[in-house]
Design an enzyme around this catalytic site. Structure first.
Site, PDB file in Angstrom:
ATOM      1  N   HIS A 101      59.523  39.422  50.912  1.00  0.00           N
ATOM      2  CA  HIS A 101      58.208  38.772  50.873  1.00  0.00           C
ATOM      3  C   HIS A 101      58.236  37.481  51.675  1.00  0.00           C
ATOM      4  O   HIS A 101      59.272  36.842  51.813  1.00  0.00           O
ATOM      5  CB  HIS A 101      57.779  38.485  49.429  1.00  0.00           C
ATOM      6  CG  HIS A 101      58.801  37.742  48.642  1.00  0.00           C
ATOM      7  ND1 HIS A 101      59.871  38.358  48.041  1.00  0.00           N
ATOM      8  CD2 HIS A 101      58.944  36.419  48.371  1.00  0.00           C
ATOM      9  CE1 HIS A 101      60.622  37.454  47.431  1.00  0.00           C
ATOM     10  NE2 HIS A 101      60.082  36.269  47.626  1.00  0.00           N
ATOM     11  N   HIS A 103      56.425  33.713  51.883  1.00  0.00           N
ATOM     12  CA  HIS A 103      55.594  32.719  51.197  1.00  0.00           C
ATOM     13  C   HIS A 103      54.731  32.024  52.250  1.00  0.00           C
ATOM     14  O   HIS A 103      55.267  31.542  53.259  1.00  0.00           O
ATOM     15  CB  HIS A 103      56.454  31.626  50.567  1.00  0.00           C
ATOM     16  CG  HIS A 103      57.368  32.076  49.481  1.00  0.00           C
ATOM     17  ND1 HIS A 103      57.126  31.827  48.153  1.00  0.00           N
ATOM     18  CD2 HIS A 103      58.553  32.740  49.522  1.00  0.00           C
ATOM     19  CE1 HIS A 103      58.120  32.304  47.420  1.00  0.00           C
ATOM     20  NE2 HIS A 103      59.003  32.867  48.228  1.00  0.00           N
TER      21      HIS A 103
HETATM   22  P1  5GP Z   1      61.547  34.143  45.922  1.00  0.00           P
HETATM   23  O1  5GP Z   1      62.164  33.044  45.116  1.00  0.00           O
HETATM   24  O2  5GP Z   1      62.190  35.484  45.617  1.00  0.00           O
HETATM   25  O3  5GP Z   1      61.486  33.865  47.386  1.00  0.00           O
HETATM   26  O4  5GP Z   1      60.033  34.209  45.460  1.00  0.00           O
HETATM   27  C1  5GP Z   1      59.580  34.981  44.419  1.00  0.00           C
HETATM   28  C2  5GP Z   1      58.243  34.411  44.037  1.00  0.00           C
HETATM   29  O5  5GP Z   1      57.583  35.358  43.210  1.00  0.00           O
HETATM   30  C3  5GP Z   1      58.329  33.108  43.220  1.00  0.00           C
HETATM   31  O6  5GP Z   1      57.702  32.063  43.940  1.00  0.00           O
HETATM   32  C4  5GP Z   1      57.603  33.442  41.914  1.00  0.00           C
HETATM   33  O7  5GP Z   1      56.795  32.396  41.461  1.00  0.00           O
HETATM   34  C5  5GP Z   1      56.793  34.666  42.280  1.00  0.00           C
HETATM   35  N1  5GP Z   1      56.588  35.578  41.169  1.00  0.00           N
HETATM   36  C6  5GP Z   1      57.531  36.021  40.287  1.00  0.00           C
HETATM   37  N2  5GP Z   1      56.981  36.867  39.399  1.00  0.00           N
HETATM   38  C7  5GP Z   1      55.666  36.968  39.732  1.00  0.00           C
HETATM   39  C8  5GP Z   1      54.577  37.701  39.171  1.00  0.00           C
HETATM   40  O8  5GP Z   1      54.699  38.445  38.191  1.00  0.00           O
HETATM   41  N3  5GP Z   1      53.368  37.554  39.763  1.00  0.00           N
HETATM   42  C9  5GP Z   1      53.187  36.740  40.859  1.00  0.00           C
HETATM   43  N4  5GP Z   1      51.968  36.659  41.357  1.00  0.00           N
HETATM   44  N5  5GP Z   1      54.187  36.033  41.408  1.00  0.00           N
HETATM   45  C10 5GP Z   1      55.407  36.157  40.852  1.00  0.00           C
END
Ligand code: 5GP
Ligand code: ZN
Length: 139
Positions: A101, A103
């Site tokens: 993903h 951001h």
């Molecule tokens: P990462 O740390 O893997 O780059 O980002 C994962 C992101 O997913 C985090 O910023 C977290 O807040 C978001 N996230 C985790 N669980 C959920 C969810 O159930 N729904 C949404 N909308 N975002 C989520």
């Protein structure tokens, strides 16, 4: 291909609710549940892949086009002046959800969000050496 128990595959399938901001054949984008700032959203490929190295090149190309469409809208909607595009790969880099993903984080001057580590290089030479090493790894 989707995975049964992956959180983001489940969001793409609508099994878990999300605040959708954009969708097309390959891409789904929705608001991050724990944002850095309001409007912070996540852009994900509909097909499951663990990180960007794992992503089909055609899909990677497509997702970049989607980011170019979504990011200006996020900036406008948030009343921001710019944005960061952040993409974490593996736990050491802060990845917590193992479905690739991007951001999109809207930014304003002086908003206080910090990304960089001051003094990461001990010297200009060390910086040059690092660039050369990265280049040699690609040959
Ligand atoms: P990462 O740390 O893997 O780059 O980002 C994962 C992101 O997913 C985090 O910023 C977290 O807040 C978001 N996230 C985790 N669980 C959920 C969810 O159930 N729904 C949404 N909308 N975002 C989520
Ligand atoms: Zn997935």
């Amino acid at each position: 291909m989707q995975e049964k128990d992956c959180l983001f595959c489940r969001i793409v399938r609508g099994e878990i609710p999300s605040c959708k901001v954009y969708e097309d054949e390959y891409v789904y984008a929705f608001l991050d549940i724990a944002p850095s700032f309001p409007g912070h959203c996540l852009v994900v490929p509909k097909n499951h892949c663990r990180n960007i190295l794992d992503m089909d090149p055609k899909e990677a190309e497509h997702i970049f086009g989607a980011v170019q469409k979504i990011a200006p809208a996020v900036v406008k909607a948030a009343g921001a002046e710019g944005f960061n595009l952040i993409q974490n790969n593996e736990e050491a880099a802060g990845q917590t959800v193992f479905h690739a993903h991007f951001h999109i984080i809207p930014r304003k001057k002086g908003d206080g969000m910090g990304l960089w580590t001051p003094g990461a290089y001990a010297s200009a030479e060390e910086m040059q050496e690092t660039a050369a090493k990265i280049g040699s790894e690609m040959r």
